[in-house]
Design a protein around this motif. Structure first.
Motif, mmCIF file in Angstrom:
data_model
loop_
_atom_site.group_PDB
_atom_site.id
_atom_site.type_symbol
_atom_site.label_atom_id
_atom_site.label_comp_id
_atom_site.label_asym_id
_atom_site.label_seq_id
_atom_site.Cartn_x
_atom_site.Cartn_y
_atom_site.Cartn_z
ATOM 1 N N GLU A 83 61.155 10.536 -1.013
ATOM 2 C CA GLU A 83 61.485 11.062 -2.340
ATOM 3 C C GLU A 83 62.604 10.254 -2.991
ATOM 4 O OE1 GLU A 83 62.883 15.256 -4.478
ATOM 5 O OE2 GLU A 83 62.376 15.207 -2.341
ATOM 6 N N LYS A 84 63.648 9.961 -2.222
ATOM 7 C CA LYS A 84 64.759 9.188 -2.763
ATOM 8 C C LYS A 84 64.391 7.719 -2.957
ATOM 9 C CE LYS A 84 68.080 12.173 -3.306
ATOM 10 N NZ LYS A 84 68.652 12.431 -4.655
ATOM 11 N N ARG A 113 62.129 7.923 -6.157
ATOM 12 C CA ARG A 113 62.891 8.410 -7.326
ATOM 13 C C ARG A 113 64.369 8.491 -6.934
ATOM 14 N NH1 ARG A 113 59.655 13.674 -9.276
ATOM 15 N NH2 ARG A 113 59.651 14.016 -7.028
#
Length: 256
Positions: A242-243, A246
């Motif tokens: 996820e990081k 985004r």
């Protein structure tokens, strides 16, 4: 921002297509290829070729016979006194009179490598090359996801940078495995040359077998490390996907 730097639309379209291709390929590598490859290497580690208990089975015969010793009588027999003195002075001038046997050609033709290890190396080298190439693709993907530099809210960017650093480290370690294989061949060739020149010295022959055994153990460790690196990369990227995709949360997300 586009007004600050003019980019040809045709080139921009091709670059965008390249980015999309790298993204699709890298995501498939992480989601599908990495887990499949780690299972494949784990199965390879159970192969009988990598689980030889008696290392004598991987030894290679060195077909270099030991010549009969040459018995020399007194060097000065049959020489007059003047020639004998001259010969003695020449003998005393050299620090080391052991020059070894001059080798013009191998008695049995070309001296073969250790066939068992060559076969194993030919199986391991493609795996090393594959890891290097796939790491390079995933590294490029993560680098393209890094956003422009801004103040604050850079926690996700730091995760991206750590991922790139880990991929670069794995890539470098895999390349060092290829250097290790090259050094094995060079070291063994020098030892075999020593055996040809000094066939009466048993230690050279024993050293060759020790080098072969060491390389066999090293190859098994390399395969194990390749598997572990696939596991580590797959786990690390999935946990932080996820990081990585985004890195910065929008202000809208922070309101809810």
């Amino acid at each position: 921002m586009s007004s600050l730097l003019k980019v040809d639309n045709d080139i921009k379209t091709k670059v965008d297509a390249f980015r999309e291709r790298i993204t699709a390929e890298a995501e498939d590598l992480v989601a599908t290829f990495f887990p499949k490859k780690l299972l494949e290497l784990d199965h390879f580690l159970k192969d009988p070729i990598l689980n030889i208990l008696e290392l004598k089975e991987i030894h290679s015969e060195i077909n270099l016979t030991v010549p009969d010793p040459i018995l020399l009588s007194n060097l000065h027999d049959g020489l007059d006194t003047q020639n004998a003195k001259k010969r003695k002075l020449e003998d005393d001038s050299g620090e080391d009179m052991v020059t070894g046997t001059k080798v013009f050609v191998m008695p049995g033709g070309m001296m073969k490598s250790n066939a068992n290890l060559v076969d194993l190396i030919e199986k391991v080298k493609p795996e090393i090359r594959t890891l290097i190439e796939k790491c390079n693709t995933v590294k490029m993907w993560v680098q393209l996801l890094i956003p422009r530099i801004e103040d604050g809210n850079n926690f996700g960017v730091s995760i991206q940078e750590e991922t790139v650093a880990e991929l670069r480290t794995v890539e470098g370690e895999a390349a060092s495995y290829l250097d290790q294989i090259s050094r094995y061949y060079i070291t063994r060739a020098k030892l075999v040359s020593k055996i040809a020149k000094y066939p009466h010295v048993e230690d050279y022959r024993r050293t060759v077998t020790e080098i072969d055994e060491k390389e066999y153990i090293s190859l098994k460790i390399i395969v194990s490390e390749l598997r572990n690196q696939y596991v580590t990369l797959h786990d690390m990227i999935l946990k932080n996907i996820e990081k990585i995709k985004r890195p910065r949360s929008s202000n809208t997300d922070a309101l809810y």
